[in-house]
Scaffold this motif. Sequence first.
Motif, mmCIF file in Angstrom:
data_model
loop_
_atom_site.group_PDB
_atom_site.id
_atom_site.type_symbol
_atom_site.label_atom_id
_atom_site.label_comp_id
_atom_site.label_asym_id
_atom_site.label_seq_id
_atom_site.Cartn_x
_atom_site.Cartn_y
_atom_site.Cartn_z
ATOM 1 N N UNK A 183 0.808 -1.209 0.000
ATOM 2 C CA UNK A 183 0.000 0.000 0.000
ATOM 3 C C UNK A 183 0.847 1.267 0.000
ATOM 4 N N UNK A 184 2.048 1.190 0.602
ATOM 5 C CA UNK A 184 2.904 2.377 0.652
ATOM 6 C C UNK A 184 3.831 2.483 -0.548
ATOM 7 N N UNK A 185 3.664 1.609 -1.541
ATOM 8 C CA UNK A 185 4.448 1.695 -2.768
ATOM 9 C C UNK A 185 5.750 0.939 -2.747
ATOM 10 N N UNK A 186 6.016 0.188 -1.686
ATOM 11 C CA UNK A 186 7.237 -0.620 -1.660
ATOM 12 C C UNK A 186 7.083 -1.807 -2.603
ATOM 13 N N UNK A 187 8.175 -2.164 -3.270
ATOM 14 C CA UNK A 187 8.162 -3.274 -4.218
ATOM 15 C C UNK A 187 9.024 -4.404 -3.651
ATOM 16 N N UNK A 188 8.395 -5.548 -3.387
ATOM 17 C CA UNK A 188 9.106 -6.712 -2.849
ATOM 18 C C UNK A 188 9.022 -7.856 -3.850
ATOM 19 N N UNK A 189 10.162 -8.412 -4.189
ATOM 20 C CA UNK A 189 10.162 -9.502 -5.158
ATOM 21 C C UNK A 189 9.563 -10.758 -4.539
ATOM 22 N N UNK A 190 8.946 -11.561 -5.392
ATOM 23 C CA UNK A 190 8.221 -12.747 -4.942
ATOM 24 C C UNK A 190 9.131 -13.670 -4.132
ATOM 25 N N UNK A 191 8.600 -14.108 -2.972
ATOM 26 C CA UNK A 191 9.359 -15.017 -2.130
ATOM 27 C C UNK A 191 10.528 -14.377 -1.425
ATOM 28 N N UNK A 192 10.594 -13.049 -1.401
ATOM 29 C CA UNK A 192 11.717 -12.377 -0.754
ATOM 30 C C UNK A 192 13.016 -12.475 -1.531
ATOM 31 N N UNK A 193 12.920 -12.833 -2.802
ATOM 32 C CA UNK A 193 14.113 -12.992 -3.640
ATOM 33 C C UNK A 193 14.888 -11.671 -3.721
#
Length: 363
Positions: free
Chosen positions: A96-106
Amino acid sequence: MKKLFLFAIGATAMLASCSNEEDVQMVNDGDKVRVELNATTTPSVVATKSPVIGSSFETDTEVTVLGLAKNGTGDWTNDANHLFGNANGVTATVTKDGAVNFDGGQTYYYPTGANTSVEYTFLASYPEQPWNVTGTSATNTFTIDGKTDVLYACAEVNGGYNARYFRNEDLNPTKPTLQLNHMLTKLEFYLQKGESGDNLDDLTSAVITKIELAGIPNEMNLTVNKSEALATDDLADITEFTGSTSITLFNMEEMSEKDYDDTPALEEEVIGTSDIPFGYAIVPATTDMSKQYSVIVTIKRSDDVEGQGTTLPAITLTEDYLQGNSYKIVLKVYGYRQIKFESAEIIPWNENERPEDVIDVNN
């Protein structure tokens, strides 16, 4: 019975831009440089049944991210020319705050050594699904269902993002920002009661039971072509549409709900003078005037049980329906009025005197 419709079109557009720059930690030559991204959406009046509402992310949203070389040698399918080890893109979650996290914490890193100079541009798209990447282009095909938006982003800087970029203190490097733009257009339909005039007490209110848009493409293609200056401008115009279908409008009251469903627009009796919101559809922009959409209205009398479908002529646009904008379309409905006769009478035959007609058959 007589049915009269007046079809009126109004348009609203909101254009805005935003940027989101954030300093990253400086690194020394030889250090690994982690790939980190930010995300935002262009502020817009377009609300959709996707997890993107206006300019914010309503829920965690999965997107597809590609890191493609803008100056690499060879084609995009080579390992050195796509950053994530998957030429078709990888899944990332936007919070919601616009952070981008790669799938599975990759965690991904910019190449070092011989590939340090490869400059990357980042592409992102929603709904999340793999792209078809070839040596010189990347294409994705999205289904048009009237309720789901298609979003696209391109993040780049002059020279592209690479390990050297983040080691150069003079550049004050920032994280790439995925600014997701709406690639479709939203049409909102409102109902308005037509002027009754005087002595129309016998005018029966009309009930709109369903509105559909006909001639909507059921698929659209986004294509990005490789060049030395890979940028958003390299996104091909969305002119490659496939198929044709009819879409029932969706209930506008459902757009702001978190738990979305496929609720169609509910029937409305057209009374009073205020505009009554009926429903919306999210469709490709009609910048190509040969692709006009027809409006199909199902209408009944307020005292009728069965409805009768009436197809309106194709919408005639006073200007283009541009992507990323929302347009208000007002249907002015004039209801039903009984056809009455004051009286009936038979006019008698006219009797005319004239000379006797004689036909001489011997001549």
